[in-house]
Design a protein around this motif. Structure first.
Motif, short mmCIF file in Angstrom:
data_model
loop_
_atom_site.label_atom_id
_atom_site.label_comp_id
_atom_site.label_asym_id
_atom_site.label_seq_id
_atom_site.Cartn_x
_atom_site.Cartn_y
_atom_site.Cartn_z
N UNK A 68 34.77 -23.90 -12.60
CA UNK A 68 33.47 -24.55 -12.73
C UNK A 68 33.28 -25.31 -14.03
N UNK A 69 34.33 -25.44 -14.85
CA UNK A 69 34.20 -26.14 -16.13
C UNK A 69 35.39 -27.08 -16.32
N UNK A 70 35.13 -28.36 -16.30
CA UNK A 70 36.18 -29.33 -16.59
C UNK A 70 36.58 -29.24 -18.05
N UNK A 71 37.77 -29.72 -18.34
CA UNK A 71 38.24 -29.88 -19.73
C UNK A 71 38.57 -28.57 -20.42
N UNK A 72 38.66 -27.44 -19.70
CA UNK A 72 38.92 -26.16 -20.34
C UNK A 72 39.95 -25.35 -19.56
N UNK A 73 40.72 -24.56 -20.29
CA UNK A 73 41.68 -23.66 -19.66
C UNK A 73 41.83 -22.40 -20.50
N UNK A 74 42.39 -21.37 -19.88
CA UNK A 74 42.86 -20.17 -20.57
C UNK A 74 44.34 -20.07 -20.29
N UNK A 75 45.12 -19.60 -21.27
CA UNK A 75 46.57 -19.48 -21.10
C UNK A 75 47.08 -18.29 -21.89
N UNK A 76 48.21 -17.75 -21.43
CA UNK A 76 48.89 -16.72 -22.21
C UNK A 76 49.86 -17.38 -23.18
N UNK A 77 50.07 -16.73 -24.29
CA UNK A 77 51.11 -17.11 -25.25
C UNK A 77 51.76 -15.84 -25.76
N UNK A 78 52.97 -16.00 -26.27
CA UNK A 78 53.72 -14.95 -26.96
C UNK A 78 54.22 -13.83 -26.05
#
Length: 114
Positions: A68-78
């Motif tokens: 529901x929100x353009x221009x945003x993401x969540x991601x894993x790192x490490x």
């Protein structure tokens, strides 16, 4: 139908592929699982326009647009190969001022995918 192969970037150990809408345009995201690996998005009519999400991160198992929100993401790192993942975390990315800003969201040791 003809297919043409084009090399758009070097991403060693590219593991994660996803997409995110940015200002109404589809961006395809590619991220490395290797230590210090990059993440790029590609867009445009032939996906040849590249934006750097991060140059040195790596351990990316998930890249998920925020619903529901353009221009945003969540991601894993490490989360590095060999289950070296005690420092795994979730990062939050947002497209602002013509580029990606990525900030730590929360540490979650051994988080693989979500």
């Amino acid at each position: 139908m003809k297919f043409r192969k084009e090399k758009l970037a070097d991403i060693t150990r590219c593991y994660c592929v996803s997409s995110v809408m940015v200002d109404g345009e589809l961006h395809l995201a590619f991220a490395s699982e290797g230590e210090g690996g990059p993440c790029y998005t590609f867009h445009g009519p032939d996906f040849s326009r590249r934006e750097t999400v991060w140059e040195s991160g790596g351990g990316t198992m998930s890249f998920v647009p925020v619903p529901g929100r353009e221009n945003e993401f969540l991601a894993t790192q490490r989360f590095f190969p060999g289950f070296k993942a005690e420092g795994a975390k979730v990062v939050w990315g947002v497209w602002e001022n013509g580029g990606w800003t990525v900030r730590d969201f929360c540490p979650i040791p051994y988080l693989h995918r979500f």
